[in-house]
Motif scaffolding. Structure first.
Motif, PDB file in Angstrom:
ATOM      1  N   GLN A  32     -38.683 -15.044 -12.857  1.00 11.14           N
ATOM      2  CA  GLN A  32     -38.469 -14.769 -10.742  1.00 11.14           C
ATOM      3  C   GLN A  32     -38.578 -16.930 -10.961  1.00 11.14           C
ATOM      4  O   GLN A  32     -37.699 -16.502  -9.867  1.00 11.14           O
ATOM      5  CB  GLN A  32     -40.404 -14.743 -10.390  1.00 11.14           C
ATOM      6  N   LEU A  33     -38.809 -17.706 -11.190  1.00 15.42           N
ATOM      7  CA  LEU A  33     -38.207 -19.143 -11.484  1.00 15.42           C
ATOM      8  C   LEU A  33     -36.814 -19.052 -10.980  1.00 15.42           C
ATOM      9  O   LEU A  33     -36.611 -19.573 -10.216  1.00 15.42           O
ATOM     10  CB  LEU A  33     -39.405 -19.656 -12.225  1.00 15.42           C
ATOM     11  N   GLU A  35     -34.669 -17.001 -10.098  1.00 18.36           N
ATOM     12  CA  GLU A  35     -34.147 -15.874  -9.876  1.00 18.36           C
ATOM     13  C   GLU A  35     -33.811 -16.639  -8.451  1.00 18.36           C
ATOM     14  O   GLU A  35     -32.943 -16.859  -7.483  1.00 18.36           O
ATOM     15  CB  GLU A  35     -34.476 -15.121  -9.775  1.00 18.36           C
ATOM     16  N   TYR A  36     -35.391 -17.562  -8.728  1.00 14.33           N
ATOM     17  CA  TYR A  36     -35.381 -18.244  -6.775  1.00 14.33           C
ATOM     18  C   TYR A  36     -34.555 -19.258  -6.805  1.00 14.33           C
ATOM     19  O   TYR A  36     -34.449 -19.653  -5.413  1.00 14.33           O
ATOM     20  CB  TYR A  36     -37.132 -18.661  -7.189  1.00 14.33           C
ATOM     21  N   LYS A  39     -31.475 -18.167  -5.971  1.00 12.35           N
ATOM     22  CA  LYS A  39     -31.433 -17.706  -4.801  1.00 12.35           C
ATOM     23  C   LYS A  39     -31.010 -19.153  -3.202  1.00 12.35           C
ATOM     24  O   LYS A  39     -30.785 -18.993  -2.433  1.00 12.35           O
ATOM     25  CB  LYS A  39     -32.247 -17.461  -4.549  1.00 12.35           C
ATOM     26  N   HIS A  40     -32.490 -19.753  -3.661  1.00 11.37           N
ATOM     27  CA  HIS A  40     -32.122 -21.271  -3.190  1.00 11.37           C
ATOM     28  C   HIS A  40     -31.323 -22.839  -2.721  1.00 11.37           C
ATOM     29  O   HIS A  40     -32.062 -23.527  -2.976  1.00 11.37           O
ATOM     30  CB  HIS A  40     -33.767 -21.349  -2.611  1.00 11.37           C
ATOM     31  N   TYR A  44     -33.909 -25.273 -11.666  1.00 14.58           N
ATOM     32  CA  TYR A  44     -34.640 -24.505 -12.365  1.00 14.58           C
ATOM     33  C   TYR A  44     -36.204 -25.653 -13.064  1.00 14.58           C
ATOM     34  O   TYR A  44     -36.856 -24.983 -13.031  1.00 14.58           O
ATOM     35  CB  TYR A  44     -33.788 -24.084 -12.952  1.00 14.58           C
TER      36      TYR A  44
END
Length: 65
Positions: A32-33, A35-36, A39-40, A44
């Motif tokens: 999830q981190l 992908e976040y 996306k932003h 990481y």
């Protein structure tokens, strides 16, 4: 009852708990981190570090005296 503060532990213990927390965060939220971050357009490793520190204060500490 004594409530320990993470900051009052020695450096070796802090380092050990930090590494455990980081592994825990990456195991539970790594995908999830990632992908976040993509996306932003964020770093990481920085996100993992922030979550690691937040996670440390959710641990329940047990001391044998």
């Amino acid at each position: 009852m004594i409530e320990p503060d993470y900051n009052n532990l020695d450096k070796e213990t802090q380092s050990y708990l930090h590494s455990l927390s980081k592994k825990d965060v990456e195991r539970r939220f790594g995908r999830q981190l990632w992908e976040y971050a993509l996306k932003h357009r964020l770093d990481y490793d920085e996100l993992v570090e922030e979550e690691t520190i937040r996670n440390l204060y959710n641990y329940k500490y047990v001391f044998n005296i």
